[in-house]
Write a protein that holds these residues in place. Structure first.
Motif, mmCIF file in Angstrom:
data_model
loop_
_atom_site.group_PDB
_atom_site.id
_atom_site.type_symbol
_atom_site.label_atom_id
_atom_site.label_comp_id
_atom_site.label_asym_id
_atom_site.label_seq_id
_atom_site.Cartn_x
_atom_site.Cartn_y
_atom_site.Cartn_z
ATOM 1 N N ILE A 552 0.851 -1.199 0.000
ATOM 2 C CA ILE A 552 0.000 0.000 0.000
ATOM 3 C C ILE A 552 0.881 1.241 0.000
ATOM 4 O O ILE A 552 0.641 2.205 -0.738
ATOM 5 C CB ILE A 552 -0.938 0.003 1.234
ATOM 6 C CG1 ILE A 552 -1.964 -1.132 1.115
ATOM 7 C CG2 ILE A 552 -1.643 1.355 1.378
ATOM 8 C CD1 ILE A 552 -2.791 -1.346 2.362
ATOM 9 N N GLU A 553 1.936 1.207 0.829
ATOM 10 C CA GLU A 553 2.859 2.339 0.911
ATOM 11 C C GLU A 553 3.556 2.603 -0.427
ATOM 12 O O GLU A 553 3.837 3.745 -0.778
ATOM 13 C CB GLU A 553 3.899 2.057 1.995
ATOM 14 C CG GLU A 553 4.871 3.188 2.240
ATOM 15 C CD GLU A 553 5.880 2.851 3.324
ATOM 16 O OE1 GLU A 553 6.985 3.430 3.286
ATOM 17 O OE2 GLU A 553 5.574 2.015 4.195
ATOM 18 N N HIS A 554 3.800 1.529 -1.178
ATOM 19 C CA HIS A 554 4.491 1.663 -2.460
ATOM 20 C C HIS A 554 3.533 1.827 -3.633
ATOM 21 O O HIS A 554 3.958 1.921 -4.790
ATOM 22 C CB HIS A 554 5.385 0.444 -2.690
ATOM 23 C CG HIS A 554 6.480 0.322 -1.673
ATOM 24 N ND1 HIS A 554 6.925 -0.890 -1.196
ATOM 25 C CD2 HIS A 554 7.186 1.271 -1.017
ATOM 26 C CE1 HIS A 554 7.874 -0.688 -0.297
ATOM 27 N NE2 HIS A 554 8.050 0.620 -0.168
ATOM 28 N N GLY A 555 2.224 1.824 -3.337
ATOM 29 C CA GLY A 555 1.236 2.073 -4.378
ATOM 30 C C GLY A 555 0.903 0.884 -5.245
ATOM 31 O O GLY A 555 0.289 1.037 -6.312
ATOM 32 N N THR A 556 1.261 -0.332 -4.793
ATOM 33 C CA THR A 556 0.989 -1.515 -5.609
ATOM 34 C C THR A 556 -0.214 -2.318 -5.098
ATOM 35 O O THR A 556 -0.535 -3.357 -5.656
ATOM 36 C CB THR A 556 2.225 -2.435 -5.650
ATOM 37 O OG1 THR A 556 2.600 -2.778 -4.313
ATOM 38 C CG2 THR A 556 3.385 -1.728 -6.336
ATOM 39 N N LEU A 557 -0.862 -1.851 -4.030
ATOM 40 C CA LEU A 557 -2.054 -2.513 -3.508
ATOM 41 C C LEU A 557 -3.032 -1.458 -3.023
ATOM 42 O O LEU A 557 -2.653 -0.488 -2.366
ATOM 43 C CB LEU A 557 -1.691 -3.463 -2.358
ATOM 44 C CG LEU A 557 -2.863 -4.224 -1.717
ATOM 45 C CD1 LEU A 557 -3.459 -5.233 -2.709
ATOM 46 C CD2 LEU A 557 -2.417 -4.932 -0.434
ATOM 47 N N SER A 558 -4.298 -1.670 -3.329
ATOM 48 C CA SER A 558 -5.342 -0.731 -2.914
ATOM 49 C C SER A 558 -5.676 -0.924 -1.429
ATOM 50 O O SER A 558 -5.848 -2.057 -0.974
ATOM 51 C CB SER A 558 -6.603 -0.956 -3.747
ATOM 52 O OG SER A 558 -7.729 -0.372 -3.124
ATOM 53 N N PRO A 559 -5.800 0.169 -0.673
ATOM 54 C CA PRO A 559 -6.212 0.055 0.732
ATOM 55 C C PRO A 559 -7.548 -0.657 0.888
ATOM 56 O O PRO A 559 -7.757 -1.409 1.846
ATOM 57 C CB PRO A 559 -6.308 1.519 1.190
ATOM 58 C CG PRO A 559 -5.366 2.251 0.294
ATOM 59 C CD PRO A 559 -5.465 1.559 -1.031
ATOM 60 N N LEU A 560 -8.466 -0.431 -0.068
ATOM 61 C CA LEU A 560 -9.788 -1.063 0.003
ATOM 62 C C LEU A 560 -9.683 -2.580 -0.100
ATOM 63 O O LEU A 560 -10.374 -3.313 0.611
ATOM 64 C CB LEU A 560 -10.696 -0.519 -1.108
ATOM 65 C CG LEU A 560 -11.139 0.946 -0.954
ATOM 66 C CD1 LEU A 560 -11.954 1.373 -2.169
ATOM 67 C CD2 LEU A 560 -11.945 1.126 0.324
ATOM 68 N N ILE A 561 -8.812 -3.057 -0.975
ATOM 69 C CA ILE A 561 -8.637 -4.496 -1.130
ATOM 70 C C ILE A 561 -8.084 -5.109 0.161
ATOM 71 O O ILE A 561 -8.529 -6.160 0.623
ATOM 72 C CB ILE A 561 -7.704 -4.807 -2.321
ATOM 73 C CG1 ILE A 561 -8.380 -4.411 -3.632
ATOM 74 C CG2 ILE A 561 -7.292 -6.280 -2.332
ATOM 75 C CD1 ILE A 561 -7.500 -4.569 -4.855
ATOM 76 N N PHE A 562 -7.123 -4.425 0.769
ATOM 77 C CA PHE A 562 -6.534 -4.915 2.016
ATOM 78 C C PHE A 562 -7.581 -5.008 3.119
ATOM 79 O O PHE A 562 -7.727 -6.041 3.772
ATOM 80 C CB PHE A 562 -5.393 -3.988 2.450
ATOM 81 C CG PHE A 562 -4.838 -4.303 3.812
ATOM 82 C CD1 PHE A 562 -3.950 -5.359 3.983
ATOM 83 C CD2 PHE A 562 -5.214 -3.550 4.925
ATOM 84 C CE1 PHE A 562 -3.436 -5.652 5.256
ATOM 85 C CE2 PHE A 562 -4.708 -3.833 6.187
ATOM 86 C CZ PHE A 562 -3.820 -4.896 6.352
ATOM 87 N N LEU A 563 -8.334 -3.920 3.327
ATOM 88 C CA LEU A 563 -9.321 -3.909 4.400
ATOM 89 C C LEU A 563 -10.489 -4.853 4.119
ATOM 90 O O LEU A 563 -11.066 -5.429 5.043
ATOM 91 C CB LEU A 563 -9.836 -2.484 4.629
ATOM 92 C CG LEU A 563 -8.828 -1.532 5.295
ATOM 93 C CD1 LEU A 563 -9.386 -0.115 5.354
ATOM 94 C CD2 LEU A 563 -8.465 -2.021 6.689
ATOM 95 N N ASP A 564 -10.835 -5.026 2.843
ATOM 96 C CA ASP A 564 -11.871 -6.008 2.489
ATOM 97 C C ASP A 564 -11.436 -7.408 2.907
ATOM 98 O O ASP A 564 -12.240 -8.208 3.388
ATOM 99 C CB ASP A 564 -12.154 -5.971 0.984
ATOM 100 C CG ASP A 564 -13.064 -4.819 0.602
ATOM 101 O OD1 ASP A 564 -13.639 -4.202 1.510
ATOM 102 O OD2 ASP A 564 -13.180 -4.534 -0.608
#
Length: 693
Positions: A552-564
């Protein structure tokens, strides 16, 4: 005018001194077209569950999972005044720009941004990103302020971490506490860490000591040893066969080897070393090094890098020359090439002393800071030093056809270890080199007469975790080799707090004497891990979550996907978990429960001041000195408290009336709304009966 927001008052003062904000006001400083104020740690935090719905004040299985769709934030208790001051400063028309000067890391970014968002500020933001509190570093940082938007992904990563911890902590703690009838604190990182402890203790308990026997031959000046034997009779037979017999030297191999200097410290390796050498806990070391940072004596401590950047190669040698005097070293070698690697430095470089140590009276520092600074000083001197060279000799000998061995080591050039030897001499301790033994010169084919003895030993069980070894296990959760990518649980900045929370919540304890203290899971902690499903206690899964936060910090994963993913896992946990039968024995408590907590379904137990829920986060308590009872000249007894918890009401006779001075009988009804204090109502059945007649 610019408004600068630091993380702590002491840091704000250092910044204000550099930029010329010398006029002190209430909660801030002013001058030279700057306003400088500060947070007090986290000023804003995620709201508690009951802020979304009052029913969540009570812990009930039916309400789970609690998954906010629109997150709420509150000002931390006791910090409202400073929050108000910051808000008023932000609204000033002359303030045209903000400078985020909180610690340059994930948590520091979160601290600033939550305040900024909570106060609905829209003014542009610049970011102060420095690795030292020295005046020159602050000055350079202000001359090279970065755009606040550059750290949006860092903020999103920090916010996702906080929300994930909230979701797992709130739901899993309530779920298992309600199902098993007592407070069971569960955490996204805390539970896997506890699981590692429990597994280690199980391995220790399952270990069976086995004796072994080694036949040794004394060759008048050195000893050669045979292989470890499991059978004593076999060892005695070999001893008898060799005692007084000739021993022939078969081979003598001498190899010159070198040992490279150690890497610089990141926070975790510093905490581990301080625990090994000094017995400091991870939390203590973090406090000491943070204080040293604020005193401008070391660089930013919450780093995971062990290297420096290219732009430091010209400034560090002067620091090395200064600190070499701490060990009476003259003209120490400085090989900067081995400590510089831009590719291995992300937000901050390794922890090193600053130039300010030159004027520091180290003996004036508190003991913990003094010792921590000496470790950091020593490591820099060693890291830029030359390799240590030594000769290793291996001798093989034969007696009656059986091979015996001896190994010796001779130091040829101490290299970087010269400083280490002086450090330990100052502490009057031996180094490993002083413990190593050199072998005498012998030749192949030489013959000796042997005196044979048997040395008895025992196999050793795995060792209990210490702060040192547990931090190592957390850092390297995927058991990666030295040259492969490690995946850890927690971060350098949060691991110490996690260890302390395990102790605070009664799931683990430190035991031991002097410097060496071990982490031991309590009976409650072991029982909790027994009933937790793999998804909650898995070290590997938690390490993957940490990797996703980095993505997420590097912009390669969406925060929404992580929290989902976190929310989906939590829903599955609540809907599929079934209570394990026979756990009454697992969760038996030495402290007798007087009833069930009406809020979280945990156990209420008696202490000196009252009858309180065992869950410290719950807050339910019936105080013995409650004004409701003392005003009536009555005492809240164990019997009354038990009735209130079991029936919701209790009979009270002889209550004193402050108005009339007379006494009366009443029914006391528990009227708990989930607030800070428990409320009571009164009913008067005798009066009702009289009216009905």
């Amino acid at each position: 005018m610019k408004l600068v927001i630091a993380e702590k008052p002491s840091v704000a003062q250092s910044i204000a001194a550099v930029i010329g904000a010398a006029v002190k006001k209430d909660g801030y400083m002013q001058g030279n077209d700057y306003l400088v104020t500060w947070c007090v740690g986290h000023l804003v935090e995620l709201a508690s569950a009951d802020s979304y719905n009052e029913k969540y004040a009570k812990w009930q299985y039916e309400d789970l999972p609690i998954l906010p769709s629109d997150w709420k934030y509150v000002t931390s208790k006791g910090k409202e005044k400073q929050m108000k001051i910051i808000g008023e400063l932000m609204k000033r028309t002359e303030v045209t720009e903000l400078v985020a000067a909180t610690d340059a890391g994930r948590e520091g970014e979160l601290i600033f941004r939550l305040v900024y968002e909570k106060l609905s500020c829209k003014k542009p933001v610049k970011r102060l990103w420095i690795s030292s509190m020295e005046e020159s570093s602050i000055d350079e940082g202000f001359r090279n302020l970065r755009n606040g938007s550059d750290y949006e992904l860092l903020y999103q990563s920090a916010l996702c971490r906080a929300k994930a911890d909230w979701i797992v902590g709130i739901n899993a703690t309530r779920l298992f506490s309600v199902l098993y009838g007592q407070t069971l604190n569960v955490g996204r990182v805390m539970s896997p860490t506890l699981a590692m402890m429990v597994e280690r203790e199980e391995n220790i308990s399952a270990f069976r000591v086995k004796p072994f026997y080694t036949v040794q031959l004394d060759l008048s000046g050195f000893i050669v040893s045979g292989e470890k034997l499991q059978d004593r009779k076999e060892a005695e037979t070999l001893q008898n066969a060799c005692d007084g017999q000739n021993v022939t030297i078969e081979t003598v191999e001498r190899k010159e080897k070198s040992e490279k200097p150690p890497k610089l410290y990141d926070l975790t390796t510093l905490q581990r070393e301080a625990n090994r050498q000094l017995g400091f806990t991870a939390e203590q070391t973090l406090e000491y090094v943070q204080s040293l940072y604020e005193k401008k004596l070391v660089t930013y401590p919450r780093t995971d890098s062990r290297y420096l950047t290219e732009d430091m190669k010209d400034s560090v040698p002067a620091v090395v020359e200064t600190i070499a005097g701490f060990f009476s070293l003259q003209n120490p070698p400085v090989n900067m090439a081995q400590v510089i690697d831009n590719s291995k430095v992300s937000d901050h470089h390794a922890i090193i002393p600053t130039r300010s140590v030159k004027g520091c009276d180290i003996h004036s520092l508190p003991f913990g800071e003094q010792e921590t600074l000496m470790l950091i000083v020593l490591r820099l001197v060693c890291a830029v030093g030359e390799s240590c060279h030594y000769a290793e000799t291996v001798i093989t000998a034969k007696c009656n056809g059986v091979v015996f061995n001896a190994k010796g080591k001779t130091t040829l050039d101490n290299g970087w270890k010269a400083a280490e030897i002086l450090y330990f001499a100052r502490k009057k301790e031996q180094t490993q080199e002083e413990k190593d033994t050199a072998l005498p010169p012998v030749d192949q084919g030489e013959v000796f007469s042997a005196k044979a003895t048997i040395k008895e030993g025992k196999t050793s069980p795995p060792k209990h975790f210490t702060d040192d070894t547990l931090l190592s296990a957390m850092e390297n959760a995927n058991n990666a080799m030295e040259d492969t990518e490690r995946k850890g649980i927690g971060t350098p900045a949060t691991r110490a707090g996690i260890l302390e929370k395990l102790i605070k919540t009664g799931l683990a304890e430190r035991k031991g004497e002097k410097k060496t203290k071990h982490f031991i899971p309590t009976q409650k902690g072991t029982s909790l891990i027994t009933v937790l499903p793999e998804a909650i206690k898995s070290v590997q899964l938690t390490a993957e979550w940490e990797e996703q936060l980095k993505q997420i910090e590097h912009g390669t994963l969406s925060p929404l996907i992580f929290l989902d993913g976190i929310s989906h896992m939590t829903k599955d946990l609540v809907s599929t978990y079934e209570i394990i039968k026979g756990t009454d024995i697992l969760f038996s408590s030495k402290t007798q429960s007087i009833g069930q907590c009406p809020r979280c379904k945990g156990s209420v137990v008696e202490n000196k001041k009252g009858f309180c829920c065992e869950n410290r986060d719950c807050g339910f308590a019936l105080w013995k000195e409650s004004k409701f009872f003392t005003a009536k000249k009555k005492t809240l007894t164990k019997t009354i408290a038990t009735d209130l918890l079991k029936k919701g009401r209790a009979s009270l006779t002889g209550c004193y009336s402050e108005k009339t001075g007379k006494t009366y009988d009443a029914i006391i009804i528990l009227d708990d709304t989930g607030g800070q204090y428990v409320n009571f109502k009164m009913d008067f059945p005798a009066k009702k009966e009289a009216r009905n007649k």
